[in-house]
Design an enzyme around this catalytic site. Sequence first.
Site, mmCIF file in Angstrom:
data_model
loop_
_atom_site.group_PDB
_atom_site.id
_atom_site.type_symbol
_atom_site.label_atom_id
_atom_site.label_comp_id
_atom_site.label_asym_id
_atom_site.label_seq_id
_atom_site.Cartn_x
_atom_site.Cartn_y
_atom_site.Cartn_z
ATOM 1 N N HIS A 19 0.844 -1.200 0.000
ATOM 2 C CA HIS A 19 0.000 0.000 0.000
ATOM 3 C C HIS A 19 0.879 1.249 0.000
ATOM 4 C CE1 HIS A 19 -3.287 -2.696 1.260
ATOM 5 N NE2 HIS A 19 -4.094 -1.752 0.808
ATOM 6 N N LYS A 40 -0.421 4.838 4.688
ATOM 7 C CA LYS A 40 -1.254 3.871 5.420
ATOM 8 C C LYS A 40 -0.715 3.656 6.840
ATOM 9 C CE LYS A 40 -3.667 -0.501 4.961
ATOM 10 N NZ LYS A 40 -4.932 0.110 5.411
#
Length: 268
Positions: free
Chosen positions: A157, A161
Amino acid sequence: MGKTKVGIMGIAGFMGRMIAKQVHENPEAEISGGTVLRGSAEEGVEIAALCQLEGVTVKTVSDPRAVISSSDVVIDFTLPAVTVEHARIASECGTAFVAGTTGLTPEQEAALADAAKNIPLVYAPNMSLGVNLLFDLVKKGAGALSDDFDIEIVEMHHKRKIDAPSGTALGLGKAAAEGRGVSLDDKGVLSREGVTGAREAGQIGFATLRGGDVVGEHTVIFAGPNERIELTHKATSRDIFAAGAVRAGIWAAGRKPGLYSMADVLGL
Ligand code: NAD
């Protein structure tokens, strides 16, 4: 039938803004309000200006109850403790709830289940059609293959995040554990470091990568003797999550109380 009134909690966030756009473009729904952090620069701002949408006349507020009590359903992509508090208020107001926030503790998940005794509540770590289909494929694969096939889950990601492994990776791990008839709490290895010893049969391993602007990539590997199966999903836009969340919201409004998943919403 009138349009579904959708309130957006955390409307100034990445997901909040996308959800606002998709609600606005959906002929079956309309934006009934949006919340932002108290004291933030976005408080009291026209949603039209904040999200670049024409024809929306409401302004953002910081009082969650004001939005929840005037909506058929609210969609929440904020922070775990905030989502739990909003779900509690929604259960008092009888407003349907869609929880997209990830990184909830088991206690916080139990609090959502508690709220779902009074309202329809959809909770899903990933709202995309493709990932929810992947959950099903992983469960089937894990059920069909013996412990000779080691299951490893790799995810990547964007660098903003804040939780790891991703809620989706944990969901994939849960699907694999269900397929094998075991519990992820017993078999999951969420990270590895140092002299770990050899891999034990039956473990479900995780590896987390973070960087750049990657929207979300997940691969479930079944590594067996002389062969390997890899199931991969790559999200190239957050639009898929926002679309799923809006679909879940329209689906949930007016439904009977209960804790629902995206598999319920999508009829998978
Ligand atoms: P973000 O930080 O851009 O947005 C979160 C927003 O919530 C921020 O604007 C913040 O100010 C706001 N907020 C925090 N507390 C608040 C409060 N009390 N009242 C009102 N607003 C408040 O993050 P993001 O990228 O939009 O992600 C949000 C969450 O959604 C994360 O947990 C992420 O993992 C999750 N997510 C889930 C899916 C899914 O499909 N389920 C997809 C993408 C992201």
